[in-house]
Design a protein around this motif. Structure first.
Motif, short mmCIF file in Angstrom:
data_model
loop_
_atom_site.label_atom_id
_atom_site.label_comp_id
_atom_site.label_asym_id
_atom_site.label_seq_id
_atom_site.Cartn_x
_atom_site.Cartn_y
_atom_site.Cartn_z
N GLU A 143 0.84 -1.33 0.04
CA GLU A 143 -0.08 -0.12 0.04
C GLU A 143 0.94 1.25 -0.06
O GLU A 143 0.51 2.28 -0.68
CB GLU A 143 -0.94 0.08 1.30
N THR A 144 1.98 1.23 0.76
CA THR A 144 3.00 2.45 0.67
C THR A 144 3.37 2.62 -0.57
O THR A 144 3.67 3.77 -1.06
CB THR A 144 3.93 1.94 1.99
N VAL A 145 3.89 1.68 -1.05
CA VAL A 145 4.73 1.74 -2.46
C VAL A 145 3.46 2.32 -3.53
O VAL A 145 3.93 3.15 -4.18
CB VAL A 145 5.33 0.37 -2.95
N LEU A 146 2.33 1.63 -3.39
CA LEU A 146 1.47 2.06 -4.48
C LEU A 146 0.82 3.64 -4.20
O LEU A 146 0.52 3.89 -5.07
CB LEU A 146 0.13 1.02 -4.24
N HIS A 148 2.62 5.79 -3.35
CA HIS A 148 3.44 6.64 -4.12
C HIS A 148 3.64 6.56 -5.63
O HIS A 148 3.59 7.70 -6.34
CB HIS A 148 5.04 6.21 -3.67
N LEU A 149 3.17 5.29 -6.13
CA LEU A 149 3.42 5.22 -7.66
C LEU A 149 1.95 5.45 -8.32
O LEU A 149 1.87 5.67 -9.57
CB LEU A 149 3.81 3.66 -7.98
#
Lengths: 157, 157
Positions: A143-146, A148-149
């Motif tokens: 979730e954190t990465v997404l 951001h992306l």
DNA sequence: CCCATGTCGTTGACGTGTAAACAACTGTGA
DNA sequence: TCACAGTTGTTTACACGTCAACGACATGGG
């Protein structure tokens, strides 16, 4: 160019581990899937996206955007799946240029038959190997990465 | 067939999140890489594997096994990289059938120039978004999965 | 209403991955 | 030593993805 901040040992372990996991896990799960159901991973993704769409149908462009596929790729792939009777094309009522992809009876049956084995495969090679805390951590990391992306995207079902 | 154990909400979040992260993260990192260095992700993988090999060289089959590529794919890819001057082929001294892939000067220079930008990209889209605890958790998750899928493999550098 | 501009989905040309067949070579058992 | 099964790397035929161009249609401003 300033001297880059290289990865320390933990960071390196995480990155290389992630890359290698990605390689092996994906290969294993899609191999299981193909062996048990005759569906390729992309096939399953398409059927899955259609199954969770209203009326088991969706505009080609919408589907492509959601799957992060080019329209060209999806159009070709749909063509092949159409020939196997898994999906069908319909014209769009509100836009004569448009194409609506519909899940067929056979497509629905196929993914319903494939799903149990696929879930078992995912459990065997990933989920059941991890503790609840790790499952939760993985979900949060993703979730954190997404966030951001792809800000503003919703993963909940 | 027994009723399968479906994924609960946390498990589903972890699996779908992982799949989506994989899709977007990989696309972003390899796009950055190509834009900044002209190398594709597979190019980088090959150069990277050679750089961390003794004498900057390795047998084709070994390289293919390690990368989880088919020999055919690697042979073709090496052919293209050879034409760009990034690697070279040498005969094998102990096995006349064999082919040894060697990193060229230019190949070494190229990956050395690409590395800082690549690391920065990995930091930007993954590492620097996570806490040290999350980095550690990701590493452990990957190790756990890999111990299952490829027992006896060593990830340490 | 009409034209300019943009979007939708498809297609052709091309690059690249896969599976199978292949020649060249190795190594082992009789 | 020698037949032969297995391995190595390449190649051929094919499947599939991408990029760019395209026709068909939508949409908004004059």
């Amino acid at each position: 160019m300033p001297e880059p901040r290289w990865l320390d040992d933990d960071e390196f372990r995480a990155w290389i581990g992630y890359r290698r996991m990605r390689l092996l896990l994906d290969a294993q799960v899609s191999q299981d899937l193909t062996r048990e159901s005759g569906l390729s991973a992309p096939d399953y993704d398409v059927l899955s996206a259609l199954t969770s769409s209203e009326g088991h149908r969706r505009r080609l462009t919408e589907l492509a955007d959601r799957m992060l596929w080019s329209k060209s790729r999806l159009s070709r792939h749909i063509g092949r799946m159409e020939q196997r009777g898994l999906v069908a094309r319909e014209g769009c009522e509100t836009d004569a240029r448009g194409s609506v992809i519909v899940l067929t009876e056979q497509g629905l049956r196929t993914i319903q038959e494939a799903a149990p084995g696929h879930v078992a495969s995912v459990r065997r090679h990933l989920i059941d190997l991890l503790s609840p805390e790790q499952i939760d951590a993985l979900g949060t990391i993703a979730e954190t990465v997404l966030a951001h992306l792809a800000p503003g995207e919703d993963l909940r079902r």
